[in-house]
Design a protein around this motif. Structure first.
Motif, PDB file in Angstrom:
ATOM      1  N   ASN A 330      64.385  47.273 -28.369  1.00 38.05           N
ATOM      2  CA  ASN A 330      65.430  48.240 -28.019  1.00 38.05           C
ATOM      3  C   ASN A 330      64.961  49.681 -28.151  1.00 38.05           C
ATOM      4  N   GLY A 332      63.960  51.392 -25.475  1.00 41.48           N
ATOM      5  CA  GLY A 332      64.139  52.009 -24.169  1.00 41.48           C
ATOM      6  C   GLY A 332      63.025  51.712 -23.199  1.00 41.48           C
ATOM      7  N   TRP A 418      71.420  49.859 -28.474  1.00 42.93           N
ATOM      8  CA  TRP A 418      71.460  49.008 -27.293  1.00 42.93           C
ATOM      9  C   TRP A 418      72.853  48.998 -26.690  1.00 42.93           C
ATOM     10  N   ILE A 439      72.226  53.163 -16.439  1.00 46.91           N
ATOM     11  CA  ILE A 439      72.500  53.710 -17.763  1.00 46.91           C
ATOM     12  C   ILE A 439      71.661  54.969 -17.931  1.00 46.91           C
ATOM     13  N   THR A 441      70.596  58.225 -20.303  1.00 50.38           N
ATOM     14  CA  THR A 441      70.532  58.884 -21.604  1.00 50.38           C
ATOM     15  C   THR A 441      69.731  60.165 -21.410  1.00 50.38           C
ATOM     16  N   LEU A 468      68.129  51.326 -25.968  1.00 56.15           N
ATOM     17  CA  LEU A 468      68.368  52.763 -25.855  1.00 56.15           C
ATOM     18  C   LEU A 468      67.653  53.587 -26.912  1.00 56.15           C
ATOM     19  N   THR A 471      68.817  57.118 -29.189  1.00 56.28           N
ATOM     20  CA  THR A 471      69.927  57.853 -28.586  1.00 56.28           C
ATOM     21  C   THR A 471      71.262  57.372 -29.130  1.00 56.28           C
ATOM     22  N   ALA A 474      75.487  57.571 -24.183  1.00 54.74           N
ATOM     23  CA  ALA A 474      74.952  57.178 -22.883  1.00 54.74           C
ATOM     24  C   ALA A 474      76.049  57.318 -21.836  1.00 54.74           C
ATOM     25  N   LEU A 494      77.564  53.083 -29.249  1.00 57.76           N
ATOM     26  CA  LEU A 494      76.658  52.094 -28.683  1.00 57.76           C
ATOM     27  C   LEU A 494      76.691  50.817 -29.504  1.00 57.76           C
TER      28      LEU A 494
END
Length: 502
Positions: A330, A332, A418, A439, A441, A468, A471, A474, A494
């Protein structure tokens, strides 16, 4: 208009301030009911599985092919965030199964199964609570009597049922076979009752198929074909569903011949154009997609070719089967699993051929981490999926093996944030097959399309998973199958499953 429904799941640990770590898995194979994929030469290929939620509890079940052994259904009893655990489920006795793909064929909100076989292919209607019944006659479907090894599906235009593609391997009725005896494929398009079946020729022993927009940006059928049996004159194919023809050089389609086994499509470099991994005997060919529908082979030093075993002293060529993209930590960046294993006793290919787990590094290249991650099995693997089986936001791994028990690995990696996204729309195609989800970010956008097909004999109908990293917010945007695009929707919490309703 799109509305978002939020469901909280287990939190993950962010990666802020940490160096890239290797994904970690724990072997939970003993949590699966006993199942292997076995049989004679018609089951050297195949060996897929379907992953989907068939009882509405938010956890994913497994339908596993058995070849000469009956297929099996495994009910997920893991619980949210719990240890992985499965138990046998009810299923009619079905042998000869090479693979399976879940989709909602009749748009009643319950997932059905397209079951590929050596013999008559079957459409199983989902009856709810993980019960299924054969629906070939009721739905007017001609399952034929071929050796089927590939499948893909998608909705065209205003049709109330999906177009179904069945890819057939060697023609068992050809007395001059098996070499240069590839069977024709079949495109089933909705009719007044059931589907009209149209042969697609030439067929080059298709082992994987995918209906998606791909780099062309329009719904197309991509086929990966096995050079071992077409020998010469064959190549990878794309069929234009709008104009009913195969692409050729005039379309910018470069003819590539390989021992094609599996297809895995995903934008991996952030340019919003899907890229494609094609598994094979020998090189595993990653193609970068470009706008307009052209593809370019990735450079060798990217680290994805995985052409020889990375463990042991067998220097012969590897054999790749199912492939699946997924962000395992996770962070990204999308990682890749490739199932490996000799067809049977191919003398020019490695006998001991461990599976690959390729982790994407910050510079966009990949490193082999399957040994350190704990998933470098020497079994003759076939079908596989990366799926979150216990709802903790980390993608687990399930593998079907030829002549060996299935394997299950729980992802226990300390990981970043995530988001899992699923879609629903009223009427036909309620799960939004063919929709594209973006998605965004800070500084990055990830794109995935909801498709039915690909891999090797292995389909899944699960939420789209996005890693993600560190972050904390999102935005999400959906382009629905009819081309309607939503506004960006902000998400400030998230680590959850998000359902976007049209």
């Amino acid at each position: 208009m799109t509305r978002a429904l939020f469901f909280v799941a287990s939190l993950a640990l962010p990666l802020a301030g940490q160096a890239q770590t290797i994904p970690q898995f724990q072997d939970r194979s003993d949590a699966l009911p006993a199942q292997i994929y076995a049989g004679g030469w018609e089951h050297y290929v195949g060996g897929g599985l379907a992953v989907f939620d068939c009882n509405g509890d938010g956890l994913q079940e497994i339908f596993a092919a058995g070849g000469a052994i009956p297929a099996s259904l495994m009910l997920n009893r893991s619980g949210q965030g719990g240890a992985l655990r499965f138990e046998p489920g009810p299923l009619p006795m079905i042998t000869g199964v090479t693979g399976a793909y879940p989709l909602d064929i009749d748009s009643d909100g319950t997932l059905d199964l397209a079951v590929l076989r050596v013999g008559e292919n079957l459409l199983l209607k989902g009856m709810g609570d993980c019960r299924f019944e054969v629906a070939n006659d009721a739905w007017g479907f001609d399952g034929g009597d071929r050796w089927t090894t590939a499948f893909a599906a998608g909705w065209e235009g205003n049709n109330d049922r999906p177009t179904l593609f069945f890819g057939n391997y060697v023609n068992r009725d050809d007395p001059n076979g098996p070499f240069e005896a590839c069977d024709s494929n079949e495109l089933h398009r909705p009719a007044v009752h059931g589907w009209d079946k149209t042969p697609l020729s030439p067929g080059f022993c298709t082992l994987s198929a995918l209906i998606s927009k791909g780099a062309r940006g329009v719904q197309s059928l991509r086929l990966s074909n096995d050079r071992h049996y077409y020998v010469k004159g064959g190549y990878e194919q794309v069929y234009d569903l709008q104009n009913n023809r195969f692409l050729d050089e005039s379309d910018g389609w470069e003819r590539v011949s390989l021992w094609g086994m599996g297809i895995a499509e995903r934008d991996i470099n952030g340019d919003a154009v899907p890229d494609v991994m094609l598994t094979s005997m020998g090189d595993q060919l990653l193609q970068f997609g470009h706008p307009g529908g052209t593809y370019e082979a990735a450079p060798f030093d990217i680290g994805t070719y995985a052409h020889r075993p990375h463990l042991g002293d067998d220097g012969r060529a590897s054999t790749g089967w199912a492939a699946d993209w997924g962000d395992l930590d996770n962070d990204g960046r999308v990682d890749l699993f490739i199932a490996k294993g000799n067809v049977e006793q191919m003398p020019n290919n490695a006998a001991r051929d461990p599976n690959n787990l390729l982790q994407q590094k910050p510079d966009g290249t990949f490193r082999e981490v399957s040994i350190a991650a704990g998933v470098a099995s020497f079994a003759k693997s076939r079908g596989a999926h990366l799926v979150d089986f216990n709802g903790d936001g980390r993608l687990d791994l399930v593998v079907v093996n030829r002549d060996s028990p299935m394997e299950l690995y729980e992802n226990v990696t300390p990981s970043g944030n995530w988001l899992d996204v699923s879609l629903t729309q009223p009427g036909v195609n309620p799960r939004g097959v063919g929709a594209v989800v973006e998605i965004a970010t800070e500084g990055a956008t990830q794109v995935q399309e909801i498709t039915v097909g690909g891999s090797h004999g292995s389909g899944k109908a699960v939420p789209l998973h996005f890693g993600l990293g560190a972050t904390e917010t999102a935005r999400v945007r959906v382009t629905w199958p009819d081309g309607t695009q939503t506004d960006w929707v902000g998400i400030d919490r998230l680590n959850r499953w998000v359902q976007l309703a049209r």
